[in-house]
Design an enzyme around this catalytic site. Structure first.
Site, PDB file in Angstrom:
ATOM      1  N   HIS A   1     126.917 -44.296 -29.921  1.00  0.00           N
ATOM      2  CA  HIS A   1     127.613 -42.829 -29.543  1.00  0.00           C
ATOM      3  C   HIS A   1     127.247 -41.847 -30.320  1.00  0.00           C
ATOM      4  O   HIS A   1     127.523 -41.700 -31.552  1.00  0.00           O
ATOM      5  CB  HIS A   1     129.187 -43.059 -29.434  1.00  0.00           C
ATOM      6  N   GLU A   8     128.750 -39.848 -33.259  1.00  0.00           N
ATOM      7  CA  GLU A   8     129.204 -40.378 -34.493  1.00  0.00           C
ATOM      8  C   GLU A   8     128.532 -40.463 -35.619  1.00  0.00           C
ATOM      9  O   GLU A   8     127.852 -41.351 -35.887  1.00  0.00           O
ATOM     10  CB  GLU A   8     129.650 -41.741 -33.946  1.00  0.00           C
ATOM     11  N   ARG A  66     128.513 -37.797 -26.407  1.00  0.00           N
ATOM     12  CA  ARG A  66     129.000 -39.194 -26.920  1.00  0.00           C
ATOM     13  C   ARG A  66     127.814 -40.067 -25.983  1.00  0.00           C
ATOM     14  O   ARG A  66     127.381 -41.174 -26.438  1.00  0.00           O
ATOM     15  CB  ARG A  66     130.115 -39.491 -26.085  1.00  0.00           C
ATOM     16  N   HIS A 111     130.013 -48.260 -34.951  1.00  0.00           N
ATOM     17  CA  HIS A 111     130.490 -46.780 -34.614  1.00  0.00           C
ATOM     18  C   HIS A 111     131.359 -46.117 -35.680  1.00  0.00           C
ATOM     19  O   HIS A 111     131.634 -46.832 -36.688  1.00  0.00           O
ATOM     20  CB  HIS A 111     131.346 -47.320 -33.336  1.00  0.00           C
ATOM     21  N   GLU A 145     134.154 -49.813 -36.766  1.00  0.00           N
ATOM     22  CA  GLU A 145     134.543 -48.286 -36.498  1.00  0.00           C
ATOM     23  C   GLU A 145     134.804 -47.766 -37.874  1.00  0.00           C
ATOM     24  O   GLU A 145     135.594 -48.237 -38.502  1.00  0.00           O
ATOM     25  CB  GLU A 145     135.826 -48.116 -35.702  1.00  0.00           C
TER      26      GLU A 145
END
Lengths: 93, 310
Positions: free
Chosen positions: B70, B73, B128, B197, B271
């Site tokens: 994405h 990020e 994104r 991510h 994440e």
């Protein structure tokens, strides 16, 4: 270049599943052009959403009228983007 | 540009050209240990590059790490750059990393979505998705983390091209996804697959598209706990861990569901950190702390993969 002047990122704290569902209603309203950074999942997780300037008033009224707590995570997104660009250009220089 | 990887600024965000130059620099200085492989081209024709760290042998078991599918990020791509340097520096010095590299190859894809990443630097910082045109729609791009052939099209993705979680017309429609799929299948010996991510401070394992438990759930969960403990030990960053569907939400067509179903047992997705103040605009001053704490967790997963052959 897309600018984000006046866009805010709100951090929303849904108190229960009912409030999560209310925020999901917001997510479905395409004309608001909301960009969910962290989606409504369940009340344990905060929700982060980028709100364009034109939609700010409507979104805040919606949240407040439904008793949903929120805070302003990023006051003006463009100013952060500008800071980031400045930092990068300084480093590059 | 810096003339060596020593003078490269790891504490700043860099654009695509700078990261690709860094990869060339890395390979140029250390061609015995690292090489660059182009596994495909993006929708807009950019090369999709992967660094291969290898001490020799043919078709060794391998560990895959990708960052930044994405595009917005940014801390993930920046962390990927840091990991590359860390792998290089560690070989021959860090006993554990050395033993990993003596037995495994490591593949590192630092910019998994080059078109999107370039777009975040030039047109829209908050982009994104990929940059593919969608037939019959003026909206551009597909969420490359909904485009994999694992529960594709089920709940937890969107069929609307104008949404951020648009799954695309069919599985692997995105060349950025297809390139990895083809690579993983042709390699056939990848033992751990880690897709990174940001931001929510989570370490997740399959499944996302279904509530059924992964066959290796107990082991994956125990390993996640150990990895998170290592991560937290450095700066106190708190992480949650668990399966995607139980920890965050149902998400279909996701990367690690596909890799797990291909038989890659140690399939995880991170994440990275979020202070709760900046989201995707994490200040550059946090790149190094984020990357170094994540590295500790990566090492735990890589060591476990090394020590538990299957």
């Amino acid at each position: 270049t897309e600018t984000f002047v006046g866009h805010q990122v709100l951090r929303i704290f849904a108190a229960d599943e009912f409030q999560v569902e209310k925020v999901k209603e917001l997510e479905a309203l395409e004309h608001l052009q909301l960009d969910f950074w962290r989606h409504p999942i369940h009340s344990e997780f905060p929700i982060d959403v980028r709100v364009p300037f034109d939609s700010l008033q409507g979104v805040k009224v919606f949240l407040e009228s439904n008793g949903i707590r929120y805070s302003i995570m990023i006051e003006d997104l463009q100013s952060l983007v500008d800071e980031e660009k400045l930092f990068m250009s300084r480093q590059h220089f | 540009m810096p003339r060596s990887i020593e003078t490269f600024n790891y504490a700043s965000y860099h654009n695509l050209d700078e990261i690709y130059d860094f990869m060339d620099l890395l390979v140029g200085e250390n061609s015995k240990l690292v090489s660059k492989i182009q596994i495909g081209k993006s929708y807009e024709g950019r090369p999709i590059n992967v660094l291969k760290f290898s001490t020799g042998g043919s078709n060794r078991p391998a560990i895959w790490i990708d960052t930044g599918i994405h595009s917005r990020e940014w801390v993930t791509q920046a962390s990927g750059v840091y990991f590359a340097k860390k792998i290089l520096e560690g070989y021959g010095k860090d006993a554990s990393l050395t033993s990993i590299l003596d037995n495994f190859d490591i593949f590192l894809e630092i910019v998994t979505n080059p078109d999107g990443f370039a777009f975040t630097h030039s047109k829209n910082r908050m982009w994104r998705k990929t940059r593919s045109q969608n037939s019959g729609s003026s909206c551009v791009g597909v969420d490359p983390n909904r485009n994999w052939d694992a529960g594709f099209g089920e709940a937890g993705s969107s069929g609307n091209p104008c949404t951020e979680t648009y799954r695309g017309p069919y599985p692997n429609s995105e060349p950025e996804v297809k390139a990895i799929v083809d690579f993983v299948k042709s390699h056939g010996n990848i033992k751990a697959f880690i897709s990174i991510h940001s931001y929510s401070q989570l370490l997740l394992y399959p499944y996302g598209y279904t509530s059924k438990k992964a066959a290796d759930q107990a082991e994956l969960d125990a390993l996640a706990q150990k990895a998170v403990e290592a991560l937290t030990s450095l700066h106190g960053t708190k992480y949650k861990y668990g399966s995607i569907i139980t920890t965050i939400y149902q998400a279909s067509g996701g990367t690690i569901d596909w890799t797990y179903e291909q038989g890659i047992k140690y399939s995880y997705t991170f994440e990275l950190r979020d202070t709760g103040r900046y989201g995707f605009m994490l200040p550059a001053s946090q790149i190094i702390p984020t990357a170094e704490e994540t590295w500790l967790a990566l090492m735990v997963i890589m060591e476990h993969t090394r020590d538990h052959p299957y």
